[in-house]
Design a protein around this motif. Sequence first.
Motif, short mmCIF file in Angstrom:
data_model
loop_
_atom_site.label_atom_id
_atom_site.label_comp_id
_atom_site.label_asym_id
_atom_site.label_seq_id
_atom_site.Cartn_x
_atom_site.Cartn_y
_atom_site.Cartn_z
N GLU A 21 -30.27 -52.76 -39.18
CA GLU A 21 -31.45 -52.95 -40.05
C GLU A 21 -32.25 -54.17 -39.63
OE1 GLU A 21 -33.17 -51.64 -42.60
OE2 GLU A 21 -31.92 -49.86 -42.68
N ARG A 22 -31.53 -55.25 -39.41
CA ARG A 22 -32.20 -56.52 -39.15
C ARG A 22 -32.89 -56.59 -37.78
NH1 ARG A 22 -30.66 -62.52 -40.80
NH2 ARG A 22 -32.36 -63.46 -39.68
N TYR A 23 -32.22 -56.07 -36.73
CA TYR A 23 -32.73 -56.28 -35.38
C TYR A 23 -33.24 -55.03 -34.67
CZ TYR A 23 -30.64 -60.87 -35.88
OH TYR A 23 -30.33 -62.12 -36.32
N ILE A 24 -32.89 -53.86 -35.14
CA ILE A 24 -33.31 -52.66 -34.43
C ILE A 24 -34.32 -51.85 -35.24
CG2 ILE A 24 -32.56 -50.47 -33.40
CD1 ILE A 24 -29.94 -51.88 -32.65
N LEU A 25 -33.91 -51.38 -36.41
CA LEU A 25 -34.77 -50.48 -37.17
C LEU A 25 -36.09 -51.14 -37.58
CD1 LEU A 25 -32.13 -48.65 -39.39
CD2 LEU A 25 -33.28 -47.79 -37.35
N THR A 26 -36.04 -52.35 -38.12
CA THR A 26 -37.28 -53.00 -38.56
C THR A 26 -38.24 -53.21 -37.40
OG1 THR A 26 -36.20 -55.16 -38.40
CG2 THR A 26 -36.28 -54.13 -40.57
N ARG A 27 -37.72 -53.55 -36.24
CA ARG A 27 -38.59 -53.72 -35.06
C ARG A 27 -39.08 -52.39 -34.52
NH1 ARG A 27 -35.25 -58.61 -32.04
NH2 ARG A 27 -35.59 -60.10 -33.72
N LEU A 28 -38.21 -51.39 -34.54
CA LEU A 28 -38.59 -50.06 -34.09
C LEU A 28 -39.71 -49.50 -34.96
CD1 LEU A 28 -37.88 -47.57 -32.25
CD2 LEU A 28 -36.32 -46.87 -34.09
N PHE A 29 -39.64 -49.73 -36.26
CA PHE A 29 -40.62 -49.17 -37.18
C PHE A 29 -41.99 -49.83 -37.07
CE2 PHE A 29 -36.96 -47.89 -40.22
CZ PHE A 29 -36.61 -46.86 -39.36
N LYS A 30 -42.08 -50.98 -36.41
CA LYS A 30 -43.37 -51.62 -36.20
C LYS A 30 -44.18 -50.93 -35.12
CE LYS A 30 -41.85 -56.12 -37.81
NZ LYS A 30 -41.51 -57.51 -37.46
N GLY A 31 -43.49 -50.15 -34.28
CA GLY A 31 -44.17 -49.46 -33.18
C GLY A 31 -44.65 -48.08 -33.58
N GLU A 32 -45.16 -47.39 -32.61
CA GLU A 32 -45.67 -46.03 -32.80
C GLU A 32 -44.51 -45.04 -32.84
OE1 GLU A 32 -48.67 -43.20 -33.33
OE2 GLU A 32 -48.93 -45.36 -33.15
N LEU A 33 -44.45 -44.25 -33.89
CA LEU A 33 -43.41 -43.24 -34.05
C LEU A 33 -44.08 -41.87 -34.24
CD1 LEU A 33 -41.02 -45.07 -36.54
CD2 LEU A 33 -40.57 -44.60 -34.13
N PRO A 34 -43.36 -40.81 -33.91
CA PRO A 34 -43.94 -39.48 -34.13
C PRO A 34 -44.27 -39.26 -35.61
CG PRO A 34 -41.88 -39.33 -32.89
CD PRO A 34 -42.03 -40.75 -33.33
N LYS A 35 -45.37 -38.59 -35.85
CA LYS A 35 -45.78 -38.28 -37.22
C LYS A 35 -45.31 -36.87 -37.57
CE LYS A 35 -49.77 -41.36 -37.31
NZ LYS A 35 -49.10 -42.33 -36.55
N LEU A 36 -44.17 -36.82 -38.26
CA LEU A 36 -43.62 -35.55 -38.70
C LEU A 36 -44.02 -35.32 -40.16
CD1 LEU A 36 -40.06 -35.99 -37.17
CD2 LEU A 36 -41.98 -34.73 -36.21
N LEU A 37 -44.38 -34.11 -40.49
CA LEU A 37 -44.82 -33.75 -41.84
C LEU A 37 -46.03 -34.58 -42.28
CD1 LEU A 37 -41.36 -33.35 -43.63
CD2 LEU A 37 -42.73 -31.57 -42.53
#
Length: 122
Positions: A21-37
């Motif tokens: 949560e602290r080092y991977i997901l929060t940083r990953l979510f700041k970038g461009e992710l596929p827009k599903l639904l």
Amino acid sequence: MLVTSACLAIFIGLVHSYLGERYILTRLFKGELPKLLGSDWFTKRTLRFAWHLTTVAWWGFAAILFLLTNPSDDIQNQILVVIAVVFFVSGLFSSVFTKGKHISWVFFWLIAGLSFYTALLS
């Protein structure tokens, strides 16, 4: 030895969830992710529940390791109940994190129900 293994599995699950949560997901979510639904909301929620599902599985293994330290005649049923709990919690994660949009919860709960039912029959 198995108690130590169980404790290590619990510890690694805690560390995995916290550091993820602290080092991977929060940083990953700041970038461009596929827009599903229609947005990236579903993508983020799916990644988050899948990440923490690993911890749930490891804790299930920890419970099985602990049960195996002093196996009873009922060990099969005890392990089936652990499996049922792990899949029930997995279904909760899936349904809550994605508000039911990721249909894995259906299969997780089917597995939980069938495992628990089998434990009750034995």
